[in-house]
Design an enzyme around this catalytic site. Structure first.
Site, PDB file in Angstrom:
ATOM      1  N   ASP A 190       1.021  -1.558  -0.161  1.00  0.00           N
ATOM      2  CA  ASP A 190      -0.144   0.095   0.291  1.00  0.00           C
ATOM      3  C   ASP A 190       1.426   1.303   0.335  1.00  0.00           C
ATOM      4  OD1 ASP A 190      -2.092   1.677   0.159  1.00  0.00           O
ATOM      5  OD2 ASP A 190      -2.412   1.991   1.965  1.00  0.00           O
ATOM      6  N   GLY A 239      -5.112   3.846  -3.560  1.00  0.00           N
ATOM      7  CA  GLY A 239      -5.833   4.512  -3.959  1.00  0.00           C
ATOM      8  C   GLY A 239      -6.070   5.583  -4.677  1.00  0.00           C
ATOM      9  N   ASP A 240      -4.249   6.434  -3.987  1.00  0.00           N
ATOM     10  CA  ASP A 240      -3.979   7.950  -4.139  1.00  0.00           C
ATOM     11  C   ASP A 240      -4.084   7.669  -6.219  1.00  0.00           C
ATOM     12  OD1 ASP A 240      -3.301  10.480  -3.558  1.00  0.00           O
ATOM     13  OD2 ASP A 240      -2.294   9.506  -2.313  1.00  0.00           O
ATOM     14  N   ARG A 295      -5.344   4.863  -8.226  1.00  0.00           N
ATOM     15  CA  ARG A 295      -6.595   4.934  -8.193  1.00  0.00           C
ATOM     16  C   ARG A 295      -7.470   3.394  -8.269  1.00  0.00           C
ATOM     17  NH1 ARG A 295      -7.563   9.218  -7.085  1.00  0.00           N
ATOM     18  NH2 ARG A 295      -7.392  11.194  -8.572  1.00  0.00           N
ATOM     19  N   ASP A 318      -1.935  -1.079   5.799  1.00  0.00           N
ATOM     20  CA  ASP A 318      -1.944  -0.844   7.149  1.00  0.00           C
ATOM     21  C   ASP A 318      -3.412   0.068   7.196  1.00  0.00           C
ATOM     22  OD1 ASP A 318      -1.645   2.174   5.507  1.00  0.00           O
ATOM     23  OD2 ASP A 318      -1.476   3.063   7.227  1.00  0.00           O
ATOM     24  N   ASN A 330      -8.354  -0.445   3.967  1.00  0.00           N
ATOM     25  CA  ASN A 330      -8.447  -1.212   2.619  1.00  0.00           C
ATOM     26  C   ASN A 330      -7.514  -1.676   2.438  1.00  0.00           C
ATOM     27  OD1 ASN A 330      -6.114   0.496   2.987  1.00  0.00           O
ATOM     28  ND2 ASN A 330      -6.436   2.104   1.448  1.00  0.00           N
TER      29      ASN A 330
END
Lengths: 365, 1038
Positions: free
Chosen positions: B296, B587-588, B701, B728, B731
């Protein structure tokens, strides 16, 4: 395993305890063990350390091997087969006419010649071939507590002894297949001295069984003196000619502690085996135990082996510190020693030729 | 253990709870709660089941709970009573309809119908905010009343525990296939022996010689039945070849071995006062086998320690000048006049204030109650009154922690707004209180919160200001905001946003909209309606949200910095050096994630990036799918076909001549790829092939589920590589559960990840030691343990098999029963256990220094068939040697100097002695790390064997029927020949091993470390180069 216990803890609503048992907010102990930093010896096998080992092994093994080989070769051994399968054999008739019920013993006489004198103590073995003393059914067919003098077992032999446990409801002592099939040929040795007289060679029948067996493992029920009474109410093994308490006249060698019996009861490892029968002691230092010359072996032929294509033989052998004649150890030691030495040389060459390249790899970390 | 569990069970099951029944309070055991019971729970008590909150003792119809034991988040969460409830619970009558129990902690849909006399019954919607979960604890509230909706195994907590699947390691799979081989050996041995037995018995006189008659029962038995029992007897005789005790030892090794991870003080983080956590001990060795690392970004690669860096209002850039030069914390922020001047110079005051108000209002931040906020804020206000805007606003540390939010971005934004003079003071019964620059307190009525969700990627609030204006403030990712605002505003801000993103900042855009009363009432009613819906509530809400959040005007954008974790770059480099492929799943947005990748040195300056994103897909102006196909083929040609056959990841450290590729894909493209109408598998395999040839892959994303999809796809790809996920946040849970090994970081986003992980570590940097040192050692240990166990049982039982050929196939055991049982339990088990716990064939320092060593054991390297066959052959060789060596010795069984002969038990004991010594010494030879424990255990078990043999043969055991071994061992040792043969056989059995070790040396795995040392200067140059490269391309300070 861990996961489940962890879950259980959480479900109870307790604070999860770290898997390692360290409780939250507690710094792990800085001990050498927990940090996997125990002082350690870290040997690395390299050509440098192994090479000398190869040479040393070679140098030690070759002399030992030579010593063993020489020792084994110096052992005198004479073997004579008296099964009587061959028609020319003196025992042919005995082997053919064998029946369990015959009361008259069949005796055959085998002449033989010793080319070399047997200087030291001579051990007389009988050997059997194709006799499966190590068959599972056979090996377990004994009752050690009966043989140990237990009165209760004497009267109630273990089931392992079946079908040799009882004779018509009377308990058999000693019970079991091993005891029942005890070797019962009588072997006598005669020296034919040059002028033709037959001199019987005295055979010692003690000292042939293991001391531990003699003294502890085998014991007569009751006292050794009145064995007839002690074995009252038992039957002799089916194939025996006389009951166990008549095996010998010497009370210290009678009953269960008869040495011939004890020797037989130690089951052999392989289907071809030999068992110690008698010892021929040395009379004096001057004359050899068995001088060169002609002998006869007188066999009271009681033991049938033809039915299972077995063989019987008598072995006369001297003994060294390593036991009976067996060239295997000597040859093996010489071979291994030589191989090690040879490998040492080869490695040395490799090490020298490519050594410079390997040297960097030999640096210990 | 069991009784302990039972006790704990009882404690939970019989926990007394207050039940309101028929108008009176009664005490019940917690296990007797039924759905529909109305319970009363006091402060600091734990909810015994899932409850709908009906009544709270607090005036504002709320209660606070902490879900620390559920997801580890220790902040107080507010839950609301069902709206418009009667005050008198006892006379309440109603029904609750709710969905079937489901494990999602944060979802709940239900409806409460209240029956009143002479009235139509009222309906209230129920959401997660009304649901109190079992396991949570009531805080700051005297007592509450609630009705049980889910109990027992239907509670969300219980449902969450069921989902955890058992993970099995690659080593276990190898064990199983090895076991199959040995099972075949066992079966064939038994079959061969049975067949030969009947062949042998058919010869005359062999089956039943006169000296060895069968019992009557034996004779009567059916022939086929006899054959079958013979077969079974052989199976029993040889069953020791199946190393049953190995399973016990492996379990013990895993259980005890996992302690070392928790004990490692290098994993201890002084900040959170915690070390590593091991949730499962089944996967220790898998840590040494990782091929793909899925990480992540936020909170894992980066610290998730958000700091407001700058903002852009109406196209003008506002930036804090931090004179202290320090970035962490706000203590250095003593220059407040700077931005104020900027503000006044650049954008209009109205816009500025609107922007700052938006920051203050558009969030779900709470102010912690106990922090003494009245005093603290009062003090702060006083300061500001005194010093104006130029005064040093020293924020007391307690104040810094006073904001609690589910996302650290929000805190950073509120803190940022505070620096500019707008302070959020907290909620007061649906009113948000904000202190503006003039220290006036503005009050806004919070009408609606349109919660953040990862699909919309934005959140909004609707507030009514003091003067009665209804406003909607919205903040969210640029891609989700830009289409919903006026386009002319976008261009001014887009530039800033993109620049900020390339610098590695997280950007958010802020927009607002004024709602006329008519508009609002329409919005209000549609929101209410959607919230009441029992079916598809999510979708309906989403639709309404999308309708509401449209036609806004963009005010500005914020940039929040998320700094890299300690040693993130070094760790990533080490992992890549170890041959692992690192995939970043975030997700960034792409730019931010890409810059993080550069900063972590996952991408180098010379890495050629292959992009498969919405942008590249739309470049061609054709249909997306066609374009994707084209791109995939092109990339495939470049990265796979034209690349040299060597694995890209492997060569990277050594030759810079090879072109490195990095692959970038975004969520939309991925779903297009996976759900493409045609030829999905073709695309998938192309994609995987490209990715396998890339040093790193960046997936941006990503929705949480997509993360898991990617992991699953790689996991099931050709060769079944071992995957590891590290994350962490909540998600990341899906991918942590999906991967072979899941690692949780004890980060800031709650404990969800830690709870679902297999291993949890405080920091990313601990990964390096966990994998390279612990994982490597665990793998080597267990692999050796497995091979050794098979080997030692093979050479144990092979002589027994060979003996059947000499005993008439009669199932006669070679060894005494005591030796048969003790062999695996006492004589040979401890040394291998000690080895498998303590062995360090290469020291930890060297393993950490040279990540390349990790590749030596890659792909289950020590449990390959080749090695297995080698071990098996070794076992066969030694077994043959033991048996036939002694067989040759026994060609004359007169082995004593008194002429006496040895029997079958002596034979077995000699073989057994050689066996025990050989297998123990073989292990001693393999041991590279001799601690005192190894010495003790190895020499100790040999000594124990000798001692036991003397003891076992020294006594007439009254409970034994047969005194087989009486004085056998002692007599055996009195024979010189036996000593000589024992020495000889041990030496000859170990000789080939020694020889191989010496000859293999230059090519063996252990030499790699040495070779590695030579070009180390070269490595460091490359290392430095990459360092400079990253600083060149990204200057963080600028």
């Amino acid at each position: 395993m861990m996961a489940s216990s962890y879950n259980a803890k959480e479900e109870d609503g307790h604070v999860a305890v770290a898997g390692g048992g360290t409780i939250k907010n507690k710094k792990p102990d800085n001990t050498a063990f927990k940090q996997q930093r125990l002082p350690a010896w870290q040997p690395i096998l390299t050509a440098g350390t192994v090479l000398p080992a190869f040479f040393v092994i070679g140098l030690i093994f070759i002399p030992i091997g030579i010593g063993l080989y020489v020792t084994s070769n110096n052992i005198k051994e004479f073997e004579i087969d008296y099964t009587g399968t061959d028609i020319s054999s003196p025992c042919f008739n005995c082997s053919q006419s064998f029946s369990w019920n015959s009361t008259r013993p069949c005796i055959c006489v085998l002449p033989f010649t010793l080319e070399q004198p047997f200087e030291s103590k001579v051990y007389m073995y009988y050997g059997l071939s194709n006799f499966y003393q190590n068959h599972r059914r056979y090996v377990k067919s004994r009752d050690d507590s009966q043989l140990n003098g237990d009165i209760n077992s004497l009267k109630n032999p273990t089931k392992e002894c079946e079908p040799y446990a009882r004779n018509e409801k009377v308990p058999i002592a000693p019970c079991g297949a091993i005891a029942n099939s005890m070797f019962n040929d009588t072997l006598d040795l005669y020296y034919i001295d040059p002028n033709g007289t037959r001199i019987q060679i005295p055979l010692t029948k003690t000292g042939i069984a293991w001391q531990s067996d003699m003294n502890v493992k085998f014991r007569n029920p009751g006292s050794n003196t009145n064995l007839t009474a002690a074995f009252q109410g038992t039957s002799k093994p089916i194939n025996w000619h006389k009951p166990v308490y008549e095996l010998d006249t010497n009370p210290q060698n009678n009953g269960f502690i008869n040495e011939d019996f004890i020797v037989w009861m130690r089951t052999a490892a392989l289907p071809t085996f030999r068992k110690l029968y008698r010892i021929i002691d040395k009379k004096n230092h001057m004359t050899p135990t068995l001088p060169r010359g002609n002998y006869t072996l007188e066999v009271t032929y009681n033991y049938p082996v033809r039915s299972f294509e077995g063989k019987k033989r008598v072995i006369l052998s001297t003994i060294s510190w390593m036991g009976g004649k067996n060239p295997f150890l000597g040859i093996a030691y010489i071979t291994v020693g030589s191989v090690c030495f040879f490998l040492g040389v080869v490695l040395l060459i490799i090490h020298h030729k490519y050594g410079s390249r390997n040297n960097s790899a030999d640096i210990p970390n | 253990m069991r009784t302990g569990c039972h006790k704990a069970d009882n404690e939970v099951n019989q926990y007394p709870v207050m039940v309101l029944e028929d108008g009176c309070r009664t005490c019940k055991e917690s296990q007797k709660i039924k759905v529909g019971d109305v319970l009363e729970v006091g402060e600091d008590e734990t909810f015994p089941c899932d409850l709908i909150l009906l009544k709270s003792s607090r005036e504002d119809e709320t209660c606070f709970v902490t879900t620390a034991s559920l997801d580890g988040e220790s902040n107080h969460k507010t839950h609301y009573t069902v709206p418009d409830m009667e005050t008198d619970i006892l006379s309440l009558g109603g029904t609750i309809e709710c969905e079937q129990p489901q494990p999602d902690l944060y979802k709940f849909v239900g409806r409460l119908s209240i029956y009143k006399e002479h009235q139509e019954h009222a309906v209230r919607s129920l959401g997660p905010e009304n649901l109190l979960l079992k396991g949570a604890t009531l805080k700051n509230t005297e007592k509450i009343c609630g009705v049980a909706v889910y109990t027992g195994m239907e509670t969300k907590m219980a449902l969450n525990y069921q989902g955890k699947s058992q993970k099995r390691s690659a080593v276990e799979k190898s064990i199983n296939s090895f076991l199959l081989v040995y099972l075949c050996i066992l079966l064939s041995k038994a079959l061969v022996c049975t067949a030969l037995k009947y062949v042998w018995q058919s010869q005359p006189g062999q089956d039943e010689p006169w000296y060895n008659e069968k019992t009557q029962k034996d004779k009567d038995t059916n022939l086929y039945l006899k054959m079958f029992t013979d077969f079974l007897s052989f199976m029993v005789l040889f069953n020791f070849i199946i190393p049953v005790s190995m399973y016990v030892t492996v379990e013990m090794q895993k259980f005890l071995g996992s302690f070392f991870i928790a004990w490692d003080k290098d994993f201890f983080d002084p900040e959170i006062q915690e070390g590593a956590l091991v949730n499962t001990s089944d996967l220790n060795e898998e840590l040494g086998q990782v091929e793909y690392v899925f990480t992540d970004k936020t909170g894992t690669l980066t610290q998730n320690n958000m700091e407001f860096i700058e903002c852009c209002i109406d196209g003008f850039q506002y930036k804090y000048r931090d004179s202290g030069g320090e970035l962490d914390g706000f203590s250095a922020m003593d220059v407040i006049d700077g931005p104020v001047n900027h503000l006044q110079q650049k954008a209009g005051l109205v816009k500025e204030e609107l922007f700052l108000r938006a920051l203050c209002l558009c969030h779900t931040v709470q102010v912690k109650e106990w922090a003494g906020q009245e005093d603290g804020l009062g003090g702060l206000a006083g300061d500001q009154v005194d010093g104006g805007y130029s005064g040093p606003a020293e924020v007391p540390p307690a104040e810094r922690q006073a904001f609690i939010a589910s996302s650290p971005d929000e805190v950073a934004l509120v803190m940022g707004a505070m620096k500019y003079g707008f302070t959020f003071l907290g909620m007061e019964s649906k009113n948000m209180r904000v202190m503006n620059r003039n220290n006036d307190i503005e009050t806004y009525e919070l009408l609606h919160v349109l919660n953040f969700d990862p699909v919309r990627r934005r959140m909004s609030v609707i507030v009514r200001s003091g003067i009665g204006e209804t406003m909607l403030f919205c903040k969210g990712a640029d891609s989700s905001i830009f289409p919903r605002v006026r386009q002319e505003e976008v261009d001014r801000i887009r530039l800033h946003v993109e620049r900020n993103a390339t610098e590695g900042y997280r950007t958010l855009c802020v927009a607002y909209k004024l709602l006329s009363p008519e508009e609002y009432s329409q919005v209000d009613s549609s929101l209410q309606e959607a919230r009441l819906a029992l079916h598809d509530r999510e979708e309906k809400l989403l639709k309404v949200y999308n309708q509401v959040e449209d036609g806004m005007s963009l005010i500005g954008a914020t940039a929040v910095e998320d700094r890299l974790q300690e040693e993130a770059a070094e760790t990533m480099e080490a992992l890549q050096g170890a041959g692992m492929k690192v995939w970043v799943l975030t997700g960034d947005k792409m730019e931010t994630a890409k810059s993080t990748c550069y900063a972590c040195r996952l991408f180098q300056r010379d890495t050629e990036l292959l992009e498969l994103t919405v942008r590249t897909l739309e470049d061609g102006g054709r249909k997306r799918e066609e374009r994707m196909h084209e791109l995939l083929l092109d990339y495939h040609k470049r990265a796979v076909k034209d690349a040299p056959p060597a694995k890209a990841g492997v060569t990277r450290m050594w030759s810079s001549a090879n072109q490195d590729y990095g692959f970038i894909i975004d969520g939309a493209s991925l779903s297009l790829l996976l759900n493409s109408s045609t030829d999905t598998s073709h695309y998938k395999s192309l994609f995987l092939q490209i990715c396998q040839n890339c040093t790193s892959v960046l997936c941006c994303r990503m929705a949480p589920l997509q993360k898991a999809q990617i992991v699953k796809m790689v996991k099931n790809s050709k060769g079944c590589p071992i995957t590891l996920s590290i994350g962490d946040g909540a998600n990341d849970v899906s991918m942590i559960l999906e991967a072979h090994v899941g690692i949780g970081i004890k980060g800031k986003e709650g404990r969800q990840a830690v709870r679902n992980s297999d291993y949890a570590i405080p920091k990313l940097k601990h990964m390096k030691k966990l994998l390279l040192a612990h994982g490597h050692l665990y793998y080597v240990r267990i692999a050796h343990l497995v091979q050794y166990f098979f080997y030692k049982n093979l050479c144990f039982i092979l002589p027994q098999f060979l003996y059947q050929f000499f005993c008439g196939y009669s199932q006669q055991p070679l060894y005494d029963a005591a030796y048969l049982t003790m062999y695996n339990i006492c004589f040979t088990s401890m040394p291998i256990l000690a080895y498998s716990l303590l062995e360090q064939h290469i020291s930890m320092e060297i393993l950490l220094e040279h990540p390349i060593l990790y590749r030596d054991i890659a792909k289950n390297g020590m449990l390959r068939w080749g090695l297995f066959i080698y071990w098996t052959l070794l076992g066969v060789y030694q077994g043959l040697l033991f048996f036939f060596g002694v067989r040759l010795l026994f060609s004359n069984p007169a082995l004593q100097d008194n002429g006496q002969v040895f029997g079958n038990w002596s034979y077995g004991t000699i073989v057994f002695t050689v066996l025990v010594f050989t297998v123990t010494l073989k292990l001693a030879m393999d041991t590279r790390h001799w601690t005192w424990i190894n010495h003790f255990v190895i020499w100790g078990s040999l000594a124990f064997y000798v001692f036991f043999s003397f003891f076992w043969g020294g006594i007439i055991w009254p409970f034994l029927r047969a005194q087989r071994l009486y004085f056998v061992f002692a007599t055996m040792l009195s024979s010189v020949a036996v000593w000589l043969v024992i020495f000889l056989l041990i030496l000859v059995s170990l000789l080939p091993e020694v020889l191989l070790l010496v000859l293999r040396k230059p090519r063996g795995p252990y030499s790699r470390q040495m070779k590695q040392q030579l070009p180390s200067s070269g490595t460091s140059t490359i290392f430095m180069l990459s360092q400079t490269a990253s600083t060149h391309s990204f200057s963080w300070s600028d």
